[in-house]
Scaffold this motif. Structure first.
Motif, PDB file in Angstrom:
ATOM      1  N   ARG A 140       0.844  -1.197   0.000  1.00 18.00           N
ATOM      2  CA  ARG A 140       0.000   0.000   0.000  1.00 18.00           C
ATOM      3  C   ARG A 140       0.884   1.253   0.000  1.00 18.00           C
ATOM      4  N   TYR A 141       1.659   1.376  -1.069  1.00 17.41           N
ATOM      5  CA  TYR A 141       2.694   2.406  -1.094  1.00 17.41           C
ATOM      6  C   TYR A 141       2.115   3.813  -1.229  1.00 17.41           C
ATOM      7  N   THR A 142       2.773   4.732  -0.536  1.00 17.11           N
ATOM      8  CA  THR A 142       2.544   6.152  -0.732  1.00 17.11           C
ATOM      9  C   THR A 142       3.899   6.840  -0.614  1.00 17.11           C
ATOM     10  N   LYS A 143       3.971   8.080  -1.046  1.00 16.08           N
ATOM     11  CA  LYS A 143       5.245   8.799  -0.960  1.00 16.08           C
ATOM     12  C   LYS A 143       5.421   9.468   0.386  1.00 16.08           C
ATOM     13  N   GLU A 144       4.330   9.974   0.987  1.00 14.37           N
ATOM     14  CA  GLU A 144       4.422  10.750   2.217  1.00 14.37           C
ATOM     15  C   GLU A 144       3.276  10.410   3.154  1.00 14.37           C
ATOM     16  N   ILE A 145       3.550  10.567   4.458  1.00 14.01           N
ATOM     17  CA  ILE A 145       2.538  10.368   5.485  1.00 14.01           C
ATOM     18  C   ILE A 145       2.494  11.632   6.335  1.00 14.01           C
ATOM     19  N   LYS A 146       1.292  12.122   6.606  1.00 13.25           N
ATOM     20  CA  LYS A 146       1.165  13.324   7.418  1.00 13.25           C
ATOM     21  C   LYS A 146       1.524  13.020   8.873  1.00 13.25           C
ATOM     22  N   LEU A 147       2.142  14.019   9.509  1.00 11.85           N
ATOM     23  CA  LEU A 147       2.569  13.826  10.887  1.00 11.85           C
ATOM     24  C   LEU A 147       1.370  13.605  11.804  1.00 11.85           C
ATOM     25  N   SER A 148       0.215  14.159  11.432  1.00  9.63           N
ATOM     26  CA  SER A 148      -0.985  13.977  12.248  1.00  9.63           C
ATOM     27  C   SER A 148      -1.498  12.534  12.209  1.00  9.63           C
ATOM     28  N   GLN A 149      -1.017  11.726  11.256  1.00 11.34           N
ATOM     29  CA  GLN A 149      -1.459  10.342  11.142  1.00 11.34           C
ATOM     30  C   GLN A 149      -0.685   9.402  12.057  1.00 11.34           C
ATOM     31  N   VAL A 150       0.403   9.863  12.642  1.00 14.52           N
ATOM     32  CA  VAL A 150       1.235   8.984  13.459  1.00 14.52           C
ATOM     33  C   VAL A 150       1.219   9.461  14.904  1.00 14.52           C
ATOM     34  N   SER A 151       1.512   8.557  15.794  1.00 16.75           N
ATOM     35  CA  SER A 151       1.650   8.854  17.215  1.00 16.75           C
ATOM     36  C   SER A 151       2.856   8.070  17.731  1.00 16.75           C
ATOM     37  N   LYS A 152       3.203   8.313  18.965  1.00 14.80           N
ATOM     38  CA  LYS A 152       4.376   7.637  19.518  1.00 14.80           C
ATOM     39  C   LYS A 152       4.200   6.118  19.448  1.00 14.80           C
ATOM     40  N   GLY A 153       5.141   5.447  18.813  1.00 17.79           N
ATOM     41  CA  GLY A 153       5.083   3.997  18.628  1.00 17.79           C
ATOM     42  C   GLY A 153       4.601   3.570  17.263  1.00 17.79           C
ATOM     43  N   SER A 154       4.071   4.503  16.443  1.00 14.12           N
ATOM     44  CA  SER A 154       3.630   4.141  15.095  1.00 14.12           C
ATOM     45  C   SER A 154       4.830   3.647  14.276  1.00 14.12           C
ATOM     46  N   GLN A 155       4.554   2.654  13.422  1.00 15.57           N
ATOM     47  CA  GLN A 155       5.616   2.063  12.607  1.00 15.57           C
ATOM     48  C   GLN A 155       5.311   2.228  11.131  1.00 15.57           C
ATOM     49  N   MET A 156       6.362   2.458  10.356  1.00 15.34           N
ATOM     50  CA  MET A 156       6.257   2.610   8.907  1.00 15.34           C
ATOM     51  C   MET A 156       7.307   1.745   8.234  1.00 15.34           C
ATOM     52  N   CYS A 157       6.933   1.135   7.137  1.00 13.12           N
ATOM     53  CA  CYS A 157       7.892   0.447   6.274  1.00 13.12           C
ATOM     54  C   CYS A 157       8.297   1.408   5.160  1.00 13.12           C
ATOM     55  N   VAL A 158       9.589   1.535   4.965  1.00 10.21           N
ATOM     56  CA  VAL A 158      10.103   2.452   3.946  1.00 10.21           C
ATOM     57  C   VAL A 158      11.063   1.680   3.045  1.00 10.21           C
ATOM     58  N   HIS A 159      10.790   1.700   1.735  1.00  8.10           N
ATOM     59  CA  HIS A 159      11.656   1.067   0.746  1.00  8.10           C
ATOM     60  C   HIS A 159      12.432   2.175   0.030  1.00  8.10           C
ATOM     61  N   SER A 160      13.761   2.117   0.113  1.00  6.09           N
ATOM     62  CA  SER A 160      14.565   3.129  -0.581  1.00  6.09           C
ATOM     63  C   SER A 160      14.789   2.697  -2.016  1.00  6.09           C
ATOM     64  N   SER A 161      15.095   3.649  -2.880  1.00  3.40           N
ATOM     65  CA  SER A 161      15.368   3.329  -4.279  1.00  3.40           C
ATOM     66  C   SER A 161      16.673   2.574  -4.440  1.00  3.40           C
ATOM     67  N   SER A 162      17.477   2.508  -3.377  1.00  5.34           N
ATOM     68  CA  SER A 162      18.756   1.793  -3.441  1.00  5.34           C
ATOM     69  C   SER A 162      18.616   0.328  -3.060  1.00  5.34           C
ATOM     70  N   GLY A 163      17.424  -0.109  -2.683  1.00  2.00           N
ATOM     71  CA  GLY A 163      17.221  -1.521  -2.353  1.00  2.00           C
ATOM     72  C   GLY A 163      17.219  -1.816  -0.865  1.00  2.00           C
ATOM     73  N   HIS A 164      17.266  -0.773  -0.012  1.00  2.00           N
ATOM     74  CA  HIS A 164      17.217  -0.988   1.426  1.00  2.00           C
ATOM     75  C   HIS A 164      15.759  -0.930   1.907  1.00  2.00           C
ATOM     76  N   ILE A 165      15.460  -1.739   2.895  1.00  2.00           N
ATOM     77  CA  ILE A 165      14.137  -1.722   3.524  1.00  2.00           C
ATOM     78  C   ILE A 165      14.336  -1.352   4.985  1.00  2.00           C
TER      79      ILE A 165
END
Length: 608
Positions: free
Chosen positions: A548-573
């Motif tokens: 469920r990819y998106t480019k950006e997440i608003k700061l109001s959508q997260v709280s302390k402890g929220s987790q995000m998966c981020v895939h870099s264009s270099s192949g790192h997760i």
């Protein structure tokens, strides 16, 4: 660490110390602390200065540099009689530095530690001078935050408060994210110890602590582990037993409520009222033993400034240099080259450093051709001697090699013929008649319908998952980014302050785009960010499965402890855990995250 040895001699530079900073030649080491190292240097006119270089780990933090620049510029406005004014600085150097006026006197901490508590008249003059210094510092919009006995120097004409504002520059660095607090626990105010907003009243509390130390030799909240002292500061009343009656007003400075503490102007008035004679700073305001130390330091500094720079030793004779690759220039502070036997002795009060090697001295006349060597007797004439003939070779090996080569050539020709026949037999079709030209047959992989034999050694093999690496407490200032390939990931700013949204290597950025809602963003230039729900467990398998990819997440959508998966264009997760934002009273804007990185967990630019 004190920079002066017994007898007033300065400590020499150590092996890892620089010999110069910018245009200033460093003469001795004055001390070292949590923020950096302080050296004795001199202006071109010979006036002594104290030059502080900042620790490398602080220098590498972009938020520290930004704050340090602000604090130094503010400190330039502080020109009080009881402060050490800023003389020069460079906040953009690879290792930032700050030069202030040199104070030829011990710190209050050193003086009390060596000679014991100060008499009451000296304490009153000390308090009045410190209060006047804080008044000027606060007037420039600066809160000291780290007022303590080692930051109060004793000069012949009164105290000097130093290092004002620099502690604030470190508040939002990566060090604070790893549990390092700024300030000295025994002299923190209750609100500073509790992480609440720090105001000028916080410096007044520290002033009361310093006064108790000067008058008794111990702080008002005792000694021991930092956490125990901080607990007593926040929850218990100060211990002022044995304090002279004239100094009873110090208890008001140590009030738990900042509003109940006196102002700096009121403290000066209280000091005047407690003194039986008018307060006057003079050369006799300190005990005789401390005054004698100040005199020794003044003499040692003057002697060190007047000492000639030791000349380098003459180089050993070498073959003439006919074509140097690059010209070498003499150092800016080097003395004229002379013979080693004429070197002046190194003064005992300066840094005992070995003389440097003499630099190459270019000649400015026409080049002189090297003269042939002259010998006093005739040299024997050298003649070439005939080389011995090589032994005769055994011819048996030669014929064996020819036979082996012939057999190999015949085998190679037979293999080529078989390969050509095989191409003729199977061109464009598989055993069941299906076309393999578009199903990877060129790489030997089986077709999608399972008709391949699956025995090709070139088929893709499953690689093991990379080992995760976790970095905690990363502070990312607004408009800054981090790269997952860095170890550890350090915030960096785009060229010329450009937006991180348009940089190709912003694996994770924090950006406030403004707009009507003023909702800052967490995003990635890889445009593959997934905000996990509370029921999901953050792992490499989860990050690979979620699309469920998106480019950006608003700061109001997260709280302390929220987790995000981020895939870099270099192949790192990376699994990013949000830890919080800057406090409301903090002038900086940043977010704090923990990052677990699986490097090279997928192909670079996968799916694009």
């Amino acid at each position: 660490m004190t920079g002066v040895q017994p007898g007033g001699h300065f400590r020499p530079l150590e092996s890892g110390d620089p010999t110069s900073v910018a245009s200033y030649r460093l003469a001795a080491r004055l001390g070292a602390g949590g923020m950096g190292t302080v050296y004795l240097s001199y202006t071109p006119g010979g006036h002594p200065i104290a030059l502080k270089t900042i620790r490398p780990e602080l220098s590498e933090d972009p938020e520290f540099r930004r704050r340090f620049r602000q604090e130094v510029q503010a400190a330039q406005r502080v020109q009080g009689l009881y402060t050490a004014p800023v003389i020069d600085y460079d906040t953009e150097d690879a290792q930032p530095w700050l030069a202030t006026a040199y104070v030829a006197g011990p710190s209050l901490a050193a003086a009390v530690g060596e000679h014991g508590p100060l008499p009451v008249p000296s304490v009153l003059l000390l308090l009045a001078g410190m209060a006047e210094a804080l008044s000027v510092i606060h007037g420039a919009g600066i809160v000291h935050r780290d007022l303590k006995p080692s930051n109060v120097l004793l000069a012949s004409d009164g105290p000097r408060v130093i290092d004002f504002g620099i502690a604030r520059a470190a508040d939002a660095t990566a060090l604070t994210g790893t549990g390092v607090s700024i300030g000295t626990p025994a002299f923190m105010s209750p609100e500073q110890a509790a992480g609440k907003p720090v105001t000028p009243a916080s410096d007044v509390f520290a002033l009361g602590q310093v006064a108790a130390f000067a008058a008794r030799g111990t702080g008002a909240y005792g000694d021991g582990p930092s956490h125990a002292v901080l607990y007593r500061i926040v929850h218990e009343e100060p211990d002022l037993g044995g304090l002279a009656e004239q100094l009873g007003f110090i208890a008001r400075c140590l009030a738990k409520d900042p509003a109940e503490r006196p102002s700096t102007a009121e403290i000066i008035t209280l000091c005047q009222e407690a003194s039986p004679t008018p307060l006057r700073q003079s050369g006799s305001w300190l005990p005789e033993a401390i005054a004698a130390q100040i005199t020794q330091r003044v003499s040692a500094s003057a002697a060190l400034a007047a000492a000639p720079t030791a000349a380098p030793a003459a180089p050993a004779p070498t073959a003439p240099v006919t074509r140097p690759d690059t010209p070498v220039h003499a150092p800016a502070h080097a003395a004229p080259t002379q013979a080693a036997t004429h070197l002046p002795p190194t003064p005992s009060f300066g840094p005992a450093t070995p003389p440097p090697q003499a630099p190459f001295q270019p000649t400015y006349g026409p080049p002189t051709a090297p003269q042939p060597p002259h010998f006093s007797h005739q040299q024997p004439t050298w003649r070439p001697q005939p080389l011995p003939l090589p032994p005769k070779r055994n011819q048996t090996g030669k014929w064996i090699g020819i036979a082996v080569a012939a057999v190999a050539g015949l085998a190679w020709l037979g293999g080529c013929a078989s390969f050509i026949n095989g191409l003729d037999d199977s061109s464009g079709s598989s055993t069941d008649g299906s076309d393999t030209s578009a199903t990877g047959g060129a790489t030997g992989s089986s077709t999608g319908d399972g008709t391949g034999d699956g025995t090709d050694s070139q088929s893709t093999r499953t690689q093991p998952d990379p080992t995760p690496v976790t970095y905690r407490g990363i502070n990312i200032p607004e408009s800054y980014s981090v790269r997952f390939a860095d170890a550890p990931p350090k915030p960096f700013e785009g060229p010329d302050g450009s937006s991180p949204r348009y940089a190709s290597d912003s694996d994770l950025y924090y950006y406030d785009a403004g707009g009507w809602d003023h909702d800052p963003l967490l995003g990635s230039s890889g445009e593959k960010v997934v905000l996990l729900n509370n029921a999901q467990k953050g792992s490499l398998a989860t990050c690979r499965a979620e699309t469920r990819y998106t480019k950006e997440i608003k700061l109001s959508q997260v709280s302390k402890g929220s987790q995000m998966c981020v895939h870099s264009s270099s192949g790192h997760i990376a699994l990013v855990t949000f830890k919080g934002s800057a406090p409301e009273n903090d002038p900086s804007d940043y977010v704090t995250v923990d990052v677990t990185v699986w490097r090279n967990a997928e192909d670079a630019d996968a799916g694009e």
